[in-house]
Motif scaffolding. Sequence first.
Motif, PDB file in Angstrom:
ATOM      1  N   LYS A   1     -15.789 -37.101  27.407  1.00 32.68           N
ATOM      2  CA  LYS A   1     -16.147 -36.973  28.873  1.00 32.68           C
ATOM      3  C   LYS A   1     -17.583 -36.578  28.941  1.00 32.68           C
ATOM      4  O   LYS A   1     -18.202 -36.342  27.885  1.00 32.68           O
ATOM      5  CB  LYS A   1     -15.449 -35.832  29.462  1.00 32.68           C
ATOM      6  N   PRO A   2     -18.164 -37.245  29.946  1.00 30.26           N
ATOM      7  CA  PRO A   2     -19.568 -36.882  30.232  1.00 30.26           C
ATOM      8  C   PRO A   2     -19.922 -35.385  29.963  1.00 30.26           C
ATOM      9  O   PRO A   2     -19.348 -34.527  30.366  1.00 30.26           O
ATOM     10  CB  PRO A   2     -19.844 -37.385  31.974  1.00 30.26           C
ATOM     11  N   GLN A   3     -21.126 -34.938  29.167  1.00 29.16           N
ATOM     12  CA  GLN A   3     -21.425 -33.773  29.106  1.00 29.16           C
ATOM     13  C   GLN A   3     -22.843 -33.435  29.688  1.00 29.16           C
ATOM     14  O   GLN A   3     -23.633 -34.257  29.937  1.00 29.16           O
ATOM     15  CB  GLN A   3     -21.803 -33.682  27.344  1.00 29.16           C
ATOM     16  N   GLN A   4     -23.111 -32.369  30.015  1.00 32.45           N
ATOM     17  CA  GLN A   4     -24.126 -31.702  30.394  1.00 32.45           C
ATOM     18  C   GLN A   4     -25.251 -31.089  29.668  1.00 32.45           C
ATOM     19  O   GLN A   4     -26.235 -30.679  30.367  1.00 32.45           O
ATOM     20  CB  GLN A   4     -23.875 -30.692  31.679  1.00 32.45           C
ATOM     21  N   GLY A   5     -24.886 -31.250  28.609  1.00 35.99           N
ATOM     22  CA  GLY A   5     -25.967 -30.780  27.406  1.00 35.99           C
ATOM     23  C   GLY A   5     -25.436 -30.303  26.305  1.00 35.99           C
ATOM     24  O   GLY A   5     -24.183 -29.712  26.567  1.00 35.99           O
ATOM     25  N   THR A   6     -25.810 -30.697  25.095  1.00 32.29           N
ATOM     26  CA  THR A   6     -25.374 -30.310  23.758  1.00 32.29           C
ATOM     27  C   THR A   6     -26.044 -30.102  22.729  1.00 32.29           C
ATOM     28  O   THR A   6     -27.151 -30.528  22.780  1.00 32.29           O
ATOM     29  CB  THR A   6     -24.127 -31.373  23.338  1.00 32.29           C
ATOM     30  N   VAL A   7     -25.541 -29.291  21.722  1.00 36.11           N
ATOM     31  CA  VAL A   7     -26.297 -29.261  20.574  1.00 36.11           C
ATOM     32  C   VAL A   7     -25.463 -29.935  19.493  1.00 36.11           C
ATOM     33  O   VAL A   7     -24.222 -29.746  19.374  1.00 36.11           O
ATOM     34  CB  VAL A   7     -26.526 -27.835  19.976  1.00 36.11           C
ATOM     35  N   VAL A   8     -26.157 -30.714  18.603  1.00 39.17           N
ATOM     36  CA  VAL A   8     -25.435 -31.639  17.968  1.00 39.17           C
ATOM     37  C   VAL A   8     -25.573 -31.745  16.440  1.00 39.17           C
ATOM     38  O   VAL A   8     -26.996 -31.614  16.028  1.00 39.17           O
ATOM     39  CB  VAL A   8     -25.525 -33.220  18.424  1.00 39.17           C
ATOM     40  N   THR A   9     -24.891 -31.898  15.501  1.00 36.78           N
ATOM     41  CA  THR A   9     -25.120 -32.165  14.099  1.00 36.78           C
ATOM     42  C   THR A   9     -24.085 -33.142  13.554  1.00 36.78           C
ATOM     43  O   THR A   9     -23.144 -33.550  14.543  1.00 36.78           O
ATOM     44  CB  THR A   9     -24.844 -30.967  13.155  1.00 36.78           C
ATOM     45  N   ILE A  10     -24.692 -34.200  12.716  1.00 42.64           N
ATOM     46  CA  ILE A  10     -23.855 -35.413  12.152  1.00 42.64           C
ATOM     47  C   ILE A  10     -23.944 -35.362  10.599  1.00 42.64           C
ATOM     48  O   ILE A  10     -24.533 -35.036  10.103  1.00 42.64           O
ATOM     49  CB  ILE A  10     -24.679 -36.541  12.925  1.00 42.64           C
ATOM     50  N   GLY A  11     -22.622 -36.085  10.424  1.00 45.09           N
ATOM     51  CA  GLY A  11     -22.429 -36.185   8.984  1.00 45.09           C
ATOM     52  C   GLY A  11     -20.929 -36.203   8.626  1.00 45.09           C
ATOM     53  O   GLY A  11     -19.936 -36.217   9.392  1.00 45.09           O
ATOM     54  N   ASN A  12     -20.566 -36.389   7.102  1.00 46.14           N
ATOM     55  CA  ASN A  12     -19.319 -36.585   6.982  1.00 46.14           C
ATOM     56  C   ASN A  12     -18.847 -35.189   6.557  1.00 46.14           C
ATOM     57  O   ASN A  12     -17.493 -34.981   6.872  1.00 46.14           O
ATOM     58  CB  ASN A  12     -19.384 -37.516   5.567  1.00 46.14           C
ATOM     59  N   PHE A  13     -19.277 -34.246   6.226  1.00 47.90           N
ATOM     60  CA  PHE A  13     -18.797 -32.800   6.156  1.00 47.90           C
ATOM     61  C   PHE A  13     -17.809 -32.889   5.127  1.00 47.90           C
ATOM     62  O   PHE A  13     -16.747 -32.106   5.080  1.00 47.90           O
ATOM     63  CB  PHE A  13     -18.786 -32.251   7.281  1.00 47.90           C
ATOM     64  N   ASP A  14     -17.867 -33.851   3.958  1.00 52.60           N
ATOM     65  CA  ASP A  14     -16.724 -33.664   3.041  1.00 52.60           C
ATOM     66  C   ASP A  14     -16.781 -32.312   2.350  1.00 52.60           C
ATOM     67  O   ASP A  14     -17.601 -32.017   1.655  1.00 52.60           O
ATOM     68  CB  ASP A  14     -17.086 -34.962   2.301  1.00 52.60           C
ATOM     69  N   GLY A  15     -15.411 -31.646   2.214  1.00 53.93           N
ATOM     70  CA  GLY A  15     -15.622 -30.504   1.533  1.00 53.93           C
ATOM     71  C   GLY A  15     -15.946 -29.094   2.462  1.00 53.93           C
ATOM     72  O   GLY A  15     -15.592 -28.029   2.141  1.00 53.93           O
ATOM     73  N   VAL A  16     -16.703 -29.241   3.565  1.00 59.60           N
ATOM     74  CA  VAL A  16     -17.342 -28.279   4.452  1.00 59.60           C
ATOM     75  C   VAL A  16     -17.797 -27.163   3.354  1.00 59.60           C
ATOM     76  O   VAL A  16     -17.346 -26.278   3.247  1.00 59.60           O
ATOM     77  CB  VAL A  16     -16.223 -27.657   5.190  1.00 59.60           C
ATOM     78  N   HIS A  17     -18.627 -27.555   2.620  1.00 61.65           N
ATOM     79  CA  HIS A  17     -19.167 -26.602   1.568  1.00 61.65           C
ATOM     80  C   HIS A  17     -20.353 -25.475   1.973  1.00 61.65           C
ATOM     81  O   HIS A  17     -20.439 -25.647   3.371  1.00 61.65           O
ATOM     82  CB  HIS A  17     -19.849 -27.344   0.227  1.00 61.65           C
ATOM     83  N   THR A  18     -20.884 -24.746   1.132  1.00 63.77           N
ATOM     84  CA  THR A  18     -21.732 -23.768   1.619  1.00 63.77           C
ATOM     85  C   THR A  18     -22.915 -24.337   2.463  1.00 63.77           C
ATOM     86  O   THR A  18     -23.580 -23.684   3.265  1.00 63.77           O
ATOM     87  CB  THR A  18     -22.215 -22.945   0.696  1.00 63.77           C
ATOM     88  N   GLY A  19     -23.331 -25.504   1.993  1.00 67.80           N
ATOM     89  CA  GLY A  19     -24.479 -26.352   2.706  1.00 67.80           C
ATOM     90  C   GLY A  19     -24.174 -26.978   4.025  1.00 67.80           C
ATOM     91  O   GLY A  19     -24.755 -26.348   5.019  1.00 67.80           O
ATOM     92  N   HIS A  20     -22.784 -27.187   4.311  1.00 73.81           N
ATOM     93  CA  HIS A  20     -22.386 -27.815   5.633  1.00 73.81           C
ATOM     94  C   HIS A  20     -22.270 -26.371   6.329  1.00 73.81           C
ATOM     95  O   HIS A  20     -22.717 -26.324   7.600  1.00 73.81           O
ATOM     96  CB  HIS A  20     -21.107 -28.278   5.327  1.00 73.81           C
ATOM     97  N   GLN A  21     -21.751 -25.291   5.923  1.00 79.15           N
ATOM     98  CA  GLN A  21     -21.205 -23.998   6.599  1.00 79.15           C
ATOM     99  C   GLN A  21     -22.704 -23.377   7.145  1.00 79.15           C
ATOM    100  O   GLN A  21     -22.751 -22.968   8.055  1.00 79.15           O
ATOM    101  CB  GLN A  21     -20.853 -23.113   5.760  1.00 79.15           C
ATOM    102  N   LYS A  22     -23.951 -23.677   6.409  1.00 82.75           N
ATOM    103  CA  LYS A  22     -25.239 -22.999   6.890  1.00 82.75           C
ATOM    104  C   LYS A  22     -25.808 -24.012   7.902  1.00 82.75           C
ATOM    105  O   LYS A  22     -26.202 -23.444   9.005  1.00 82.75           O
ATOM    106  CB  LYS A  22     -26.129 -23.297   5.672  1.00 82.75           C
ATOM    107  N   ILE A  23     -25.528 -25.145   7.989  1.00 82.05           N
ATOM    108  CA  ILE A  23     -25.924 -26.138   9.127  1.00 82.05           C
ATOM    109  C   ILE A  23     -25.064 -25.639  10.422  1.00 82.05           C
ATOM    110  O   ILE A  23     -25.465 -25.557  11.295  1.00 82.05           O
ATOM    111  CB  ILE A  23     -25.481 -27.530   8.730  1.00 82.05           C
TER     112      ILE A  23
END
Length: 308
Positions: free
Chosen positions: A11-33
């Motif tokens: 649905k149309p958004q009025q403003g967002t904060v975005v990150t993009i990636g595969n995030f395989d494992g959701v490891h500590t680096g992903h968690q920091k992002i």
Amino acid sequence: MNLIRGLHNLKPQQGTVVTIGNFDGVHTGHQKIITRLIEKSKALGIPSVLISFLPTPQSFFNHPQASLNSFKEKHHLLSKLGLDIHLIIHFNQAFSQLEAVDFVQKILLDKLAMKHCLIGDDFRFGKDRVGDFELLQRLSKTNNFSVENTPSVLCDNHRVSSSNIRTYLNQGKLHLATQMLGREFSITGKIIHGLKNGRKIGFPTINLPIKRKISPIHGIFAVTVEIEGKTHQGVCNIGNRPIIGGKKTLLEVFLFDFNRTIYGLQAKTTFKHKIRDEANFDDFETLKQQIKHDVNAAKNYFTNQSQC
């Protein structure tokens, strides 16, 4: 967390904060992002959005690699971190030809009304992977959004990455994988019927399908298995079962002191210690003797752990 499958469901958004990636494992680096993404989201008072792809670009371009988690496991891990929206973009031929600048304009700006973008330092996007942090910076100057680069997280002077975790799991270095993941590696799934070969030789197993094309971990392990809130110890084989000419990777666990029928129940298998690599055997009697050794090795591991 709201799961949105496909841009057509967005649905149309009025403003967002975005990150993009595969995030395989959701490891500590992903968690920091993700932690930083949520901080920025709260500061601006707009939703946080994590974009991932299905299938992954690697799989689409016939460069499949072992997955650290199934989609269901990944979504469960992400949902515990406090995100607002998990947007799945279906990666197909048309999307693979989308130019990087068009991805920013047509998706990030037109559909998501992005106000801030936060990416890892190695992220690339768009046709031929020409999109990067520098392109986002340049586009941000004329499109009313800001961009933030998250540097790599280090663990014992090694970069935390999904590929490094895969390597550690493949090598049986579970303690190093645990440090990078921020948790012990596990596989969750519903218990299914097997061929009952283990039962014939005195070692009945529970069987779980591997919900990924390539498993990141193979061999014989001491494991714990959580079923209906209770944790049991056991010895696990994850592999192709060469003695029966198996082709499909399956997870089989012999649980100690356990005698219940539990088909269809959810089980979480956590890998504690590698005992050996998978091997072929001339007959089931030889396999039976080896399993006895494996069971003793696993029991000794748990006994030593309890005394630490």
